[in-house]
Design a protein around this motif. Structure first.
Motif, PDB file in Angstrom:
ATOM      1  N   ILE A  46       0.813  -1.223   0.000  1.00  0.00           N
ATOM      2  CA  ILE A  46       0.000   0.000   0.000  1.00  0.00           C
ATOM      3  C   ILE A  46       0.848   1.276   0.000  1.00  0.00           C
ATOM      4  CG2 ILE A  46      -2.036  -1.091   1.026  1.00  0.00           C
ATOM      5  CD1 ILE A  46      -1.312   0.191   3.669  1.00  0.00           C
ATOM      6  N   VAL A  47       2.173   1.136   0.079  1.00  0.00           N
ATOM      7  CA  VAL A  47       3.033   2.321   0.041  1.00  0.00           C
ATOM      8  C   VAL A  47       2.790   3.173  -1.209  1.00  0.00           C
ATOM      9  CG1 VAL A  47       5.424   3.095  -0.225  1.00  0.00           C
ATOM     10  CG2 VAL A  47       4.843   1.456   1.564  1.00  0.00           C
ATOM     11  N   PRO A  48       2.727   2.585  -2.429  1.00  0.00           N
ATOM     12  CA  PRO A  48       2.488   3.429  -3.613  1.00  0.00           C
ATOM     13  C   PRO A  48       1.182   4.208  -3.528  1.00  0.00           C
ATOM     14  CG  PRO A  48       3.215   1.232  -4.254  1.00  0.00           C
ATOM     15  CD  PRO A  48       2.929   1.168  -2.796  1.00  0.00           C
ATOM     16  N   PHE A  49       0.153   3.610  -2.918  1.00  0.00           N
ATOM     17  CA  PHE A  49      -1.122   4.304  -2.799  1.00  0.00           C
ATOM     18  C   PHE A  49      -1.011   5.480  -1.827  1.00  0.00           C
ATOM     19  CE2 PHE A  49      -2.113  -0.121  -3.904  1.00  0.00           C
ATOM     20  CZ  PHE A  49      -2.832   0.076  -5.071  1.00  0.00           C
ATOM     21  N   THR A  50      -0.226   5.299  -0.768  1.00  0.00           N
ATOM     22  CA  THR A  50      -0.019   6.376   0.201  1.00  0.00           C
ATOM     23  C   THR A  50       0.653   7.567  -0.474  1.00  0.00           C
ATOM     24  OG1 THR A  50       0.300   4.700   1.923  1.00  0.00           O
ATOM     25  CG2 THR A  50       0.960   6.951   2.456  1.00  0.00           C
ATOM     26  N   ILE A  51       1.679   7.303  -1.258  1.00  0.00           N
ATOM     27  CA  ILE A  51       2.388   8.367  -1.967  1.00  0.00           C
ATOM     28  C   ILE A  51       1.450   9.054  -2.949  1.00  0.00           C
ATOM     29  CG2 ILE A  51       4.269   8.849  -3.591  1.00  0.00           C
ATOM     30  CD1 ILE A  51       5.777   6.470  -2.273  1.00  0.00           C
ATOM     31  N   GLU A  52       0.668   8.268  -3.672  1.00  0.00           N
ATOM     32  CA  GLU A  52      -0.279   8.824  -4.639  1.00  0.00           C
ATOM     33  C   GLU A  52      -1.300   9.729  -3.948  1.00  0.00           C
ATOM     34  OE1 GLU A  52      -3.831   7.221  -7.612  1.00  0.00           O
ATOM     35  OE2 GLU A  52      -2.188   5.878  -7.078  1.00  0.00           O
ATOM     36  N   GLU A  53      -1.818   9.277  -2.801  1.00  0.00           N
ATOM     37  CA  GLU A  53      -2.822  10.075  -2.090  1.00  0.00           C
ATOM     38  C   GLU A  53      -2.231  11.388  -1.585  1.00  0.00           C
ATOM     39  OE1 GLU A  53      -5.793   9.528  -2.331  1.00  0.00           O
ATOM     40  OE2 GLU A  53      -5.999   7.384  -2.727  1.00  0.00           O
ATOM     41  N   ALA A  54      -0.965  11.373  -1.166  1.00  0.00           N
ATOM     42  CA  ALA A  54      -0.316  12.608  -0.708  1.00  0.00           C
ATOM     43  C   ALA A  54      -0.235  13.615  -1.851  1.00  0.00           C
ATOM     44  CB  ALA A  54       1.069  12.303  -0.158  1.00  0.00           C
ATOM     45  N   TYR A  55       0.097  13.137  -3.046  1.00  0.00           N
ATOM     46  CA  TYR A  55       0.157  14.032  -4.198  1.00  0.00           C
ATOM     47  C   TYR A  55      -1.232  14.548  -4.580  1.00  0.00           C
ATOM     48  CZ  TYR A  55       5.098  13.462  -5.271  1.00  0.00           C
ATOM     49  OH  TYR A  55       6.460  13.512  -5.226  1.00  0.00           O
ATOM     50  N   GLU A  56      -2.253  13.732  -4.390  1.00  0.00           N
ATOM     51  CA  GLU A  56      -3.600  14.176  -4.704  1.00  0.00           C
ATOM     52  C   GLU A  56      -4.076  15.245  -3.721  1.00  0.00           C
ATOM     53  OE1 GLU A  56      -6.245  10.878  -5.266  1.00  0.00           O
ATOM     54  OE2 GLU A  56      -5.143  10.129  -7.001  1.00  0.00           O
ATOM     55  N   VAL A  57      -3.608  15.165  -2.474  1.00  0.00           N
ATOM     56  CA  VAL A  57      -3.895  16.237  -1.516  1.00  0.00           C
ATOM     57  C   VAL A  57      -3.262  17.538  -2.014  1.00  0.00           C
ATOM     58  CG1 VAL A  57      -3.410  17.119   0.801  1.00  0.00           C
ATOM     59  CG2 VAL A  57      -4.190  14.770   0.507  1.00  0.00           C
ATOM     60  N   ALA A  58      -1.992  17.457  -2.414  1.00  0.00           N
ATOM     61  CA  ALA A  58      -1.285  18.639  -2.906  1.00  0.00           C
ATOM     62  C   ALA A  58      -1.988  19.226  -4.121  1.00  0.00           C
ATOM     63  CB  ALA A  58       0.161  18.280  -3.252  1.00  0.00           C
ATOM     64  N   SER A  65     -10.125  23.968  -4.006  1.00  0.00           N
ATOM     65  CA  SER A  65     -11.478  23.566  -3.633  1.00  0.00           C
ATOM     66  C   SER A  65     -11.452  22.906  -2.259  1.00  0.00           C
ATOM     67  CB  SER A  65     -12.038  22.579  -4.667  1.00  0.00           C
ATOM     68  OG  SER A  65     -13.208  21.948  -4.169  1.00  0.00           O
ATOM     69  N   MET A  66     -12.101  23.539  -1.276  1.00  0.00           N
ATOM     70  CA  MET A  66     -12.098  22.995   0.075  1.00  0.00           C
ATOM     71  C   MET A  66     -12.784  21.626   0.134  1.00  0.00           C
ATOM     72  SD  MET A  66     -10.365  24.811   2.048  1.00  0.00           S
ATOM     73  CE  MET A  66      -9.552  26.396   1.994  1.00  0.00           C
ATOM     74  N   GLN A  67     -13.791  21.426  -0.693  1.00  0.00           N
ATOM     75  CA  GLN A  67     -14.465  20.132  -0.725  1.00  0.00           C
ATOM     76  C   GLN A  67     -13.514  19.045  -1.222  1.00  0.00           C
ATOM     77  OE1 GLN A  67     -18.159  20.100  -2.876  1.00  0.00           O
ATOM     78  NE2 GLN A  67     -18.409  17.881  -2.742  1.00  0.00           N
ATOM     79  N   ASP A  68     -12.745  19.368  -2.263  1.00  0.00           N
ATOM     80  CA  ASP A  68     -11.775  18.403  -2.786  1.00  0.00           C
ATOM     81  C   ASP A  68     -10.668  18.133  -1.770  1.00  0.00           C
ATOM     82  OD1 ASP A  68     -13.179  18.190  -5.118  1.00  0.00           O
ATOM     83  OD2 ASP A  68     -11.851  19.480  -6.293  1.00  0.00           O
ATOM     84  N   ILE A  69     -10.220  19.191  -1.084  1.00  0.00           N
ATOM     85  CA  ILE A  69      -9.176  19.018  -0.076  1.00  0.00           C
ATOM     86  C   ILE A  69      -9.662  18.091   1.026  1.00  0.00           C
ATOM     87  CG2 ILE A  69      -7.810  20.175   1.709  1.00  0.00           C
ATOM     88  CD1 ILE A  69      -7.814  22.668  -0.119  1.00  0.00           C
ATOM     89  N   GLN A  70     -10.895  18.305   1.486  1.00  0.00           N
ATOM     90  CA  GLN A  70     -11.458  17.450   2.535  1.00  0.00           C
ATOM     91  C   GLN A  70     -11.523  16.000   2.078  1.00  0.00           C
ATOM     92  OE1 GLN A  70     -14.947  18.645   4.965  1.00  0.00           O
ATOM     93  NE2 GLN A  70     -15.950  16.832   4.152  1.00  0.00           N
ATOM     94  N   GLU A  71     -11.967  15.801   0.839  1.00  0.00           N
ATOM     95  CA  GLU A  71     -12.100  14.439   0.321  1.00  0.00           C
ATOM     96  C   GLU A  71     -10.735  13.760   0.206  1.00  0.00           C
ATOM     97  OE1 GLU A  71     -13.670  12.078  -3.682  1.00  0.00           O
ATOM     98  OE2 GLU A  71     -14.296  14.140  -3.314  1.00  0.00           O
ATOM     99  N   GLU A  72      -9.745  14.492  -0.322  1.00  0.00           N
ATOM    100  CA  GLU A  72      -8.420  13.895  -0.499  1.00  0.00           C
ATOM    101  C   GLU A  72      -7.731  13.653   0.844  1.00  0.00           C
ATOM    102  OE1 GLU A  72      -7.568  12.627  -3.143  1.00  0.00           O
ATOM    103  OE2 GLU A  72      -8.927  13.587  -4.562  1.00  0.00           O
ATOM    104  N   LEU A  73      -7.960  14.528   1.821  1.00  0.00           N
ATOM    105  CA  LEU A  73      -7.414  14.291   3.154  1.00  0.00           C
ATOM    106  C   LEU A  73      -8.030  13.043   3.779  1.00  0.00           C
ATOM    107  CD1 LEU A  73      -7.226  17.921   4.597  1.00  0.00           C
ATOM    108  CD2 LEU A  73      -5.298  16.394   4.126  1.00  0.00           C
TER     109      LEU A  73
END
Length: 278
Positions: A46-58, A65-73
């Motif tokens: 699951i490490v690659p998914f963690t890295i991917e999700e961090a970039y999606e937060v950025a 978009s605060m809604q998108d930020i909340q969802e990605e967090l």
């Protein structure tokens, strides 16, 4: 479980959605009735998914978009919860233990806030932080760092790691005092790349080495200009992709296959797109 850790239900009773998330995670990993995909995962997978999700937060933060930020967090939090479930199954740690560890660390590393120790500048706070990290390393049974670069993760993206290496070296004075010599270094590295190409365009190993030096110098220039190279390149990628999509749309409207267009034709439309963007 980790020392001092308490059960999720006891420590998180005032956070029903966190409890709910932990419960969902446990059900996904249930040996009999869980999700086949989730049951197959491990810390490593699951490490690659963690890295991917961090970039999606950025990316969400950049778009604003605060809604998108909340969802990605939320997606990023799920990664932490996944690791916590894996740790719990192996009787190593759980979510409460993770939270306790970071709380203890934050208090320990901020004596100027929690221990009434006076700090007068950001630089002094940074020095204290580094000294405390060094003490923690020794207390864990390790040895003092042989190099100030020892704690920089190898797995960081190359741009991020280059910047981190340069920052650590700058802390001990190994850094140019202003931007002018940094620009000179970039120009020097460009010349060295082209010299290698001129000498032997097939010597990819030497060209790669010089390109690496050039990229490292560009990251240094970015740092001196107080620009995050990861953020700058991510924005440049998005800008280029957006402009190229408009070039594609133009030729599609002309019913012309892009591969049939000449470079000069594509360049003309590219310049038009840039002009319209201002």
């Amino acid at each position: 479980m980790s020392s001092g850790s308490t059960s999720e239900s006891g420590g998180l009773s005032h956070y029903p959605q966190v409890e709910r998330l932990l419960s969902i995670m446990a059900r996904l990993r249930d040996p009999e009735n869980g999700c086949p995909w989730d049951k197959q995962q491990s810390f490593e997978t699951i490490v690659p998914f963690t890295i991917e999700e961090a970039y999606e937060v950025a990316d969400a933060i950049e778009h604003g978009s605060m809604q998108d930020i909340q969802e990605e967090l939320g997606d990023l939090l799920f990664q932490v919860v996944f690791y916590a479930q894996l740790g719990k199954e192996q009787q190593a740690f759980d979510f409460e233990g993770i939270a306790q560890t970071i709380c203890d660390k934050l208090i320990r590393r901020h004596p100027h806030v929690f221990a009434e120790q006076q700090q007068t500048s950001v630089e002094q706070v940074s020095l204290t932080w580094d000294a405390i990290k060094q003490q923690e390393r020794v207390q864990k049974g390790g040895h003092p760092q042989a190099s100030i670069l020892d704690n920089i993760p190898i797995g960081m993206s190359p741009l991020m790691r280059a910047q981190k290496i340069q920052k650590e070296c700058a802390k001990v004075g190994f850094d140019w005092p202003d931007v002018a010599p940094v620009v000179d270094k970039v120009e020097e590295e460009i010349a060295e790349v082209m010299e290698e190409v001129k000498q032997d365009p097939q010597d990819h190993q030497r060209i790669e080495e010089e390109m690496g030096d050039l990229l490292f110098a560009v990251v240094n220039l970015s740092r001196h200009l107080k620009v995050n190279p990861e953020t700058a390149l991510r924005k440049a990628n998005r800008k280029f992709a957006g402009r190229f999509a408009k070039v594609e749309q133009h030729f599609a409207a002309q019913k012309t296959d892009l591969s049939d267009a000449t470079l000069s034709q594509m360049e003309a439309i590219w310049q038009k797109v840039k002009h319209l963007e201002g």
